[in-house]
Write a protein that holds these residues in place. Sequence first.
Motif, PDB file in Angstrom:
ATOM      1  N   ILE A  87      -7.759   7.839   0.534  1.00  0.00           N
ATOM      2  CA  ILE A  87      -8.522   6.713  -0.023  1.00  0.00           C
ATOM      3  C   ILE A  87      -7.861   5.397   0.382  1.00  0.00           C
ATOM      4  CG2 ILE A  87      -9.240   5.576  -2.164  1.00  0.00           C
ATOM      5  CD1 ILE A  87     -10.893   8.083  -1.520  1.00  0.00           C
ATOM      6  N   LEU A  88      -6.542   5.369   0.386  1.00  0.00           N
ATOM      7  CA  LEU A  88      -5.835   4.149   0.781  1.00  0.00           C
ATOM      8  C   LEU A  88      -6.138   3.780   2.230  1.00  0.00           C
ATOM      9  CD1 LEU A  88      -2.323   4.696  -0.851  1.00  0.00           C
ATOM     10  CD2 LEU A  88      -4.166   3.234  -1.662  1.00  0.00           C
ATOM     11  N   THR A  89      -6.042   4.758   3.126  1.00  0.00           N
ATOM     12  CA  THR A  89      -6.231   4.464   4.549  1.00  0.00           C
ATOM     13  C   THR A  89      -7.700   4.380   4.949  1.00  0.00           C
ATOM     14  OG1 THR A  89      -6.058   6.798   5.157  1.00  0.00           O
ATOM     15  CG2 THR A  89      -4.026   5.487   5.198  1.00  0.00           C
ATOM     16  N   GLY A  90      -8.562   5.094   4.253  1.00  0.00           N
ATOM     17  CA  GLY A  90      -9.966   5.125   4.656  1.00  0.00           C
ATOM     18  C   GLY A  90     -10.864   4.133   3.952  1.00  0.00           C
ATOM     19  N   LEU A  91     -10.433   3.617   2.808  1.00  0.00           N
ATOM     20  CA  LEU A  91     -11.276   2.692   2.047  1.00  0.00           C
ATOM     21  C   LEU A  91     -10.551   1.384   1.758  1.00  0.00           C
ATOM     22  CD1 LEU A  91     -13.965   2.247   0.424  1.00  0.00           C
ATOM     23  CD2 LEU A  91     -12.691   3.077  -1.574  1.00  0.00           C
ATOM     24  N   ILE A  92      -9.434   1.467   1.080  1.00  0.00           N
ATOM     25  CA  ILE A  92      -8.758   0.251   0.624  1.00  0.00           C
ATOM     26  C   ILE A  92      -8.178  -0.535   1.800  1.00  0.00           C
ATOM     27  CG2 ILE A  92      -6.920  -0.666  -0.830  1.00  0.00           C
ATOM     28  CD1 ILE A  92      -7.414   1.811  -2.663  1.00  0.00           C
ATOM     29  N   GLY A  93      -7.503   0.129   2.714  1.00  0.00           N
ATOM     30  CA  GLY A  93      -6.912  -0.559   3.855  1.00  0.00           C
ATOM     31  C   GLY A  93      -7.933  -1.334   4.680  1.00  0.00           C
ATOM     32  N   ARG A 103      -7.462 -10.823  -8.257  1.00  0.00           N
ATOM     33  CA  ARG A 103      -6.963  -9.590  -8.893  1.00  0.00           C
ATOM     34  C   ARG A 103      -7.227  -8.377  -8.011  1.00  0.00           C
ATOM     35  NH1 ARG A 103      -8.834  -8.903 -14.865  1.00  0.00           N
ATOM     36  NH2 ARG A 103      -7.408  -7.166 -14.665  1.00  0.00           N
ATOM     37  N   ALA A 104      -8.372  -8.360  -7.340  1.00  0.00           N
ATOM     38  CA  ALA A 104      -8.688  -7.251  -6.443  1.00  0.00           C
ATOM     39  C   ALA A 104      -7.736  -7.245  -5.250  1.00  0.00           C
ATOM     40  CB  ALA A 104     -10.136  -7.338  -5.982  1.00  0.00           C
ATOM     41  N   ARG A 105      -7.449  -8.426  -4.700  1.00  0.00           N
ATOM     42  CA  ARG A 105      -6.521  -8.522  -3.568  1.00  0.00           C
ATOM     43  C   ARG A 105      -5.113  -8.084  -3.988  1.00  0.00           C
ATOM     44  NH1 ARG A 105      -8.457 -11.142   0.897  1.00  0.00           N
ATOM     45  NH2 ARG A 105      -6.383 -11.700   1.623  1.00  0.00           N
ATOM     46  N   ALA A 106      -4.681  -8.497  -5.180  1.00  0.00           N
ATOM     47  CA  ALA A 106      -3.353  -8.117  -5.681  1.00  0.00           C
ATOM     48  C   ALA A 106      -3.280  -6.610  -5.903  1.00  0.00           C
ATOM     49  CB  ALA A 106      -3.038  -8.872  -6.967  1.00  0.00           C
ATOM     50  N   ALA A 107      -4.327  -6.034  -6.474  1.00  0.00           N
ATOM     51  CA  ALA A 107      -4.346  -4.586  -6.700  1.00  0.00           C
ATOM     52  C   ALA A 107      -4.312  -3.838  -5.371  1.00  0.00           C
ATOM     53  CB  ALA A 107      -5.583  -4.191  -7.509  1.00  0.00           C
ATOM     54  N   ALA A 108      -5.091  -4.302  -4.403  1.00  0.00           N
ATOM     55  CA  ALA A 108      -5.105  -3.664  -3.083  1.00  0.00           C
ATOM     56  C   ALA A 108      -3.725  -3.753  -2.436  1.00  0.00           C
ATOM     57  CB  ALA A 108      -6.163  -4.304  -2.194  1.00  0.00           C
ATOM     58  N   ALA A 109      -3.070  -4.902  -2.532  1.00  0.00           N
ATOM     59  CA  ALA A 109      -1.737  -5.067  -1.947  1.00  0.00           C
ATOM     60  C   ALA A 109      -0.736  -4.105  -2.599  1.00  0.00           C
ATOM     61  CB  ALA A 109      -1.271  -6.511  -2.098  1.00  0.00           C
ATOM     62  N   LEU A 110      -0.811  -3.970  -3.913  1.00  0.00           N
ATOM     63  CA  LEU A 110       0.089  -3.054  -4.621  1.00  0.00           C
ATOM     64  C   LEU A 110      -0.148  -1.617  -4.151  1.00  0.00           C
ATOM     65  CD1 LEU A 110       2.206  -2.672  -6.906  1.00  0.00           C
ATOM     66  CD2 LEU A 110       0.284  -2.381  -8.468  1.00  0.00           C
ATOM     67  N   LEU A 111      -1.403  -1.236  -4.030  1.00  0.00           N
ATOM     68  CA  LEU A 111      -1.717   0.129  -3.609  1.00  0.00           C
ATOM     69  C   LEU A 111      -1.336   0.378  -2.151  1.00  0.00           C
ATOM     70  CD1 LEU A 111      -5.107   0.619  -5.444  1.00  0.00           C
ATOM     71  CD2 LEU A 111      -2.938   1.798  -5.919  1.00  0.00           C
ATOM     72  N   LEU A 112      -1.555  -0.592  -1.301  1.00  0.00           N
ATOM     73  CA  LEU A 112      -1.247  -0.394   0.113  1.00  0.00           C
ATOM     74  C   LEU A 112       0.262  -0.351   0.380  1.00  0.00           C
ATOM     75  CD1 LEU A 112      -4.064  -2.555   1.673  1.00  0.00           C
ATOM     76  CD2 LEU A 112      -3.875  -0.045   1.668  1.00  0.00           C
ATOM     77  N   ALA A 113       1.061  -0.856  -0.529  1.00  0.00           N
ATOM     78  CA  ALA A 113       2.521  -0.770  -0.401  1.00  0.00           C
ATOM     79  C   ALA A 113       3.060   0.531  -0.996  1.00  0.00           C
ATOM     80  CB  ALA A 113       3.170  -1.967  -1.100  1.00  0.00           C
ATOM     81  N   TRP A 114       2.209   1.301  -1.622  1.00  0.00           N
ATOM     82  CA  TRP A 114       2.571   2.539  -2.322  1.00  0.00           C
ATOM     83  C   TRP A 114       2.551   3.714  -1.354  1.00  0.00           C
ATOM     84  CZ3 TRP A 114      -1.675   5.763  -4.738  1.00  0.00           C
ATOM     85  CH2 TRP A 114      -1.179   6.773  -5.567  1.00  0.00           C
ATOM     86  N   ALA A 115       3.442   4.656  -1.530  1.00  0.00           N
ATOM     87  CA  ALA A 115       3.539   5.825  -0.655  1.00  0.00           C
ATOM     88  C   ALA A 115       2.711   7.010  -1.144  1.00  0.00           C
ATOM     89  CB  ALA A 115       4.995   6.241  -0.505  1.00  0.00           C
ATOM     90  N   GLY A 116       1.947   6.839  -2.215  1.00  0.00           N
ATOM     91  CA  GLY A 116       1.093   7.926  -2.699  1.00  0.00           C
ATOM     92  C   GLY A 116       1.780   8.917  -3.604  1.00  0.00           C
TER      93      GLY A 116
END
Length: 189
Positions: A87-93, A103-116
């Motif tokens: 989901i991170l690589t196929g949708l959020i990224g 808030r959406a940009r901040a949430a996306a940045a937090l998730l994209l820095a996460w290793a799952g």
Amino acid sequence: GARGEGEWLGAIPSAELPHTVNPPAGFLVTANHRIVPEPEASRLTYLWEPPYRAVRIVERLEAVAAPTPESFRAIHRDVRSHQALGILTGLIGPLAPRLTRPRARAAAALLLAWAGSHEAESAPAALYHVLYDELLQRAVAEPLEAARPGLGARYLSLLHLPMCAVDALLTEDGGDSDADARQPMLERA
């Protein structure tokens, strides 16, 4: 069972059941996922689990040079989610640069820095699960509910079974018009 309806009609002969001898990988993995291709798979069951755990187990086993009790303990304790990474690589990224709400940009940045990884204290893991639930509501439950009340909730009650189809709906690139439709859904979620 008392009326004799729905009785077993026989058994699959042992020679036709999934089996292997000396697998090329040197190990076997099963995590209740589909282990044989169709049509043989449907002879066994229609209730296969998504393959995400099996993929992760194979990944970890292939990285083990010399098996030890500790290496297997680490595999058993692994909490990294291939489903979340998809989901991170196929949708959020791909859609993160298009998000306009802070808030959406901040949430996306937090998730994209996460290793799952889903450690108990992980804020990104908690955020991911809330986000995924919201995505499911918007992408699947709401359209099904609009078609027939109660249908969305019934479908999502079986989430572990249709998860791969839902993830494909969320992540497979259908071009710019698809991204245009998914971006507001992701932003709201």
